[in-house]
Design an enzyme around this catalytic site. Structure first.
Site, PDB file in Angstrom:
ATOM      1  CB  SER A 191      -0.970  -0.017   1.177  1.00  0.00           C
ATOM      2  OG  SER A 191      -0.279  -0.233   2.385  1.00  0.00           O
ATOM      3  CG  HIS A 219      -3.793  -0.810  -2.296  1.00  0.00           C
ATOM      4  ND1 HIS A 219      -4.361   0.417  -2.568  1.00  0.00           N
ATOM      5  CD2 HIS A 219      -3.468  -0.788  -0.987  1.00  0.00           C
ATOM      6  CE1 HIS A 219      -4.349   1.150  -1.477  1.00  0.00           C
ATOM      7  NE2 HIS A 219      -3.818   0.446  -0.494  1.00  0.00           N
ATOM      8  CE  LYS A 250      -7.211   0.719   0.674  1.00  0.00           C
ATOM      9  NZ  LYS A 250      -6.487  -0.231   1.478  1.00  0.00           N
TER      10      LYS A 250
HETATM   11  C1  LIG Z   1      -6.547  -0.321   2.968  1.00  0.00           C
HETATM   12  C2  LIG Z   1      -5.966  -1.643   3.254  1.00  0.00           C
HETATM   13  C3  LIG Z   1      -6.621  -2.524   4.107  1.00  0.00           C
HETATM   14  C4  LIG Z   1      -7.831  -2.121   4.872  1.00  0.00           C
HETATM   15  O1  LIG Z   1      -8.965  -2.017   4.085  1.00  0.00           O
HETATM   16  P1  LIG Z   1     -10.233  -1.216   4.623  1.00  0.00           P
HETATM   17  O2  LIG Z   1     -11.348  -1.805   3.882  1.00  0.00           O
HETATM   18  O3  LIG Z   1      -9.985   0.228   4.343  1.00  0.00           O
HETATM   19  O4  LIG Z   1     -10.311  -1.475   6.097  1.00  0.00           O
HETATM   20  C5  LIG Z   1      -6.082  -3.780   4.270  1.00  0.00           C
HETATM   21  N1  LIG Z   1      -4.949  -4.156   3.641  1.00  0.00           N
HETATM   22  C6  LIG Z   1      -4.286  -3.319   2.822  1.00  0.00           C
HETATM   23  C7  LIG Z   1      -3.053  -3.786   2.130  1.00  0.00           C
HETATM   24  C8  LIG Z   1      -4.770  -2.033   2.611  1.00  0.00           C
HETATM   25  O5  LIG Z   1      -4.105  -1.195   1.827  1.00  0.00           O
END
Ligand SMILES: *Cc1c(COP(=O)(O)O)cnc(C)c1O
Length: 404
Positions: A191, A219, A250
């Site tokens: 991320s 992602h 996302k």
């Molecule tokens: C954003 C993210 C999460 C968390 O996801 P949410 O739905 O925002 O809680 C988990 N793992 C990674 C790698 C992320 O980038």
């Protein structure tokens, strides 16, 4: 008499937080939340100022897509605004089950369970499948939710250097005689770096050393692989990854997280995934938005959006490189712009904002100390002219700060 505020001589057990905040201010690490006053779009209004927005994870622009809005409104009309209970009591609505079936089909797995967020999906799953006698082999840059899940499980955690297969193999060999269960876990796309895990080789190691293989594709879902099926699809690893996590927050544009795998894994998480058991399920509007999003991904429009996302990504990265910025090993729309010192990264971001571009700075503890950066994310809905203008602003401000 008011009891709010501190009367002289009153006990103030949280006073140390004041000092800690002052310390952040002295280091230039203190921030206030930027408040979005428009929709989450490529040009958006934050704190009363209209800026080019390179700050969201809204990869495909689905947060404001017509089909998702319509689905959310329709579901609210039909089913109301809340689920009213946790999934294991009365909060499993038909729409939750339908969404899970849809995601399992999309991911080519037997079954799927949806959690309230990607964070709870990771943390809840790792903690549910491992215990104190077990071992976790984890990339050093894995997401905080994986790290928290590992800690909650009370298993032994061994970290290997980021994407370093030799180091991962070293850990595997050193723990070859581990008596308990073993989990090899990695982000699919990292991320903060935007690079991709060497998944086929990690699967080789997991198979050789008899580890459960788990990938967090937060992602990558909606971004990589056929119709956005993620790194497992992109890198040809179907059938080799035991647990696939994804987010609905996302590219999918709404909120939530999911775990895909065998029917028995999912049933176990129904029984032992603590966020699933102890926190209320999604409102019907959220489940309906996600259904619409997956429908869209598998349509010609989805294909077009993903194509545009990658064309924009390539264009923007090339422009930054031409300007002399360092974007590290990123291979995806996540584009780190390396600065180094945290205070400087925050200053860079503040000045960009004043010039009309929002690219947030990230420092410790989100990234290691000394590796502060801006984190820009390109989306499918940015126009070429907006990305061109963003590059111009970055160049002007970057030169004035001696970053390029
Ligand atoms: C954003 C993210 C999460 C968390 O996801 P949410 O739905 O925002 O809680 C988990 N793992 C990674 C790698 C992320 O980038």
């Amino acid at each position: 008499m008011s009891t709010i505020g501190a009367a002289p001589g009153t006990r103030q057990p949280l006073a140390y937080l004041h000092e800690q905040l002052e310390e952040l201010k002295a280091k230039g690490l203190y921030f206030r939340l930027r408040v979005l006053e428009s929709e989450q779009k490529p040009v958006a209004s934050f704190d009363g100022q209209e800026v080019i927005n390179l700050s969201s994870n809204n990869y495909l622009g689905l947060t404001t897509h017509r089909a998702l809005r319509r689905a959310a409104l329709e579901a609210t009309r039909r089913w109301g605004v809340g689920a009213g209970a946790v999934r294991t009591i009365a909060g499993t609505m038909k729409i939750h089950m339908e969404l899970e079936e849809q995601i399992a089909r999309f991911k080519n797995t037997e079954a799927c369970v949806v959690f309230q967020s990607g964070f709870t999906a990771n943390a809840g799953t790792v903690a549910a499948i491992l215990g104190k006698d077990d071992l976790i082999i984890s990339d050093e840059l894995n997401h905080a939710s994986i790290i928290d899940g590992c800690r909650l499980s009370k298993a032994t955690i061994k970290v290997f250097k980021h994407r370093d297969l030799n180091d991962c193999e070293r850990v595997c060999q050193e723990t070859a005689n581990w008596p308990g269960r073993k989990l090899l876990i990695t982000d699919g796309v990292f991320s903060m770096e935007g690079d991709i895990a060497p998944l086929p080789q990690l699967c080789d190691l997991a198979e050789k050393h008899n580890c459960i293989m788990m990938v967090d594709d937060a992602h990558a879902s909606g971004v990589l692989g056929r119709s956005g099926r993620g790194t497992v699809d992109h890198l040809g690893c179907h059938g080799r990854v035991d647990i696939q996590v994804g987010t609905l927050s996302k590219a999918i544009g709404a909120m939530g997280g999911y775990v895909c795998g065998s029917r028995e894994l999912i049933e176990w998480l129904y029984h032992r995934g603590r966020p699933f058991l102890f926190s209320t399920s999604h409102p019907p509007s959220v489940a309906a938005s996600c259904q619409a999003a997956f429908g869209l991904l598998d349509s010609p429009e989805g294909e077009k959006l993903i194509k545009k996302l990658w064309a924009n990504t390539k264009f923007f990265k090339r422009r930054l490189k031409e300007l002399g910025f360092s974007t590290g090993a990123s291979e995806t729309p996540i584009t780190p712009i390396h600065v180094g010192e945290a205070a400087k990264a925050f200053e860079f971001s503040r000045r960009l904002f004043d010039a009309g571009l929002y690219a947030p700075a990230v420092g410790y503890p989100t990234v290691p100390e000394g590796k502060a950066r801006l984190r820009a994310i390109v989306t499918a809905t940015h126009k070429r002219a907006e990305l061109e203008r963003a590059a111009e602003i970055l160049a002007e401000v970057g030169r004035s700060l001696g970053i390029i």
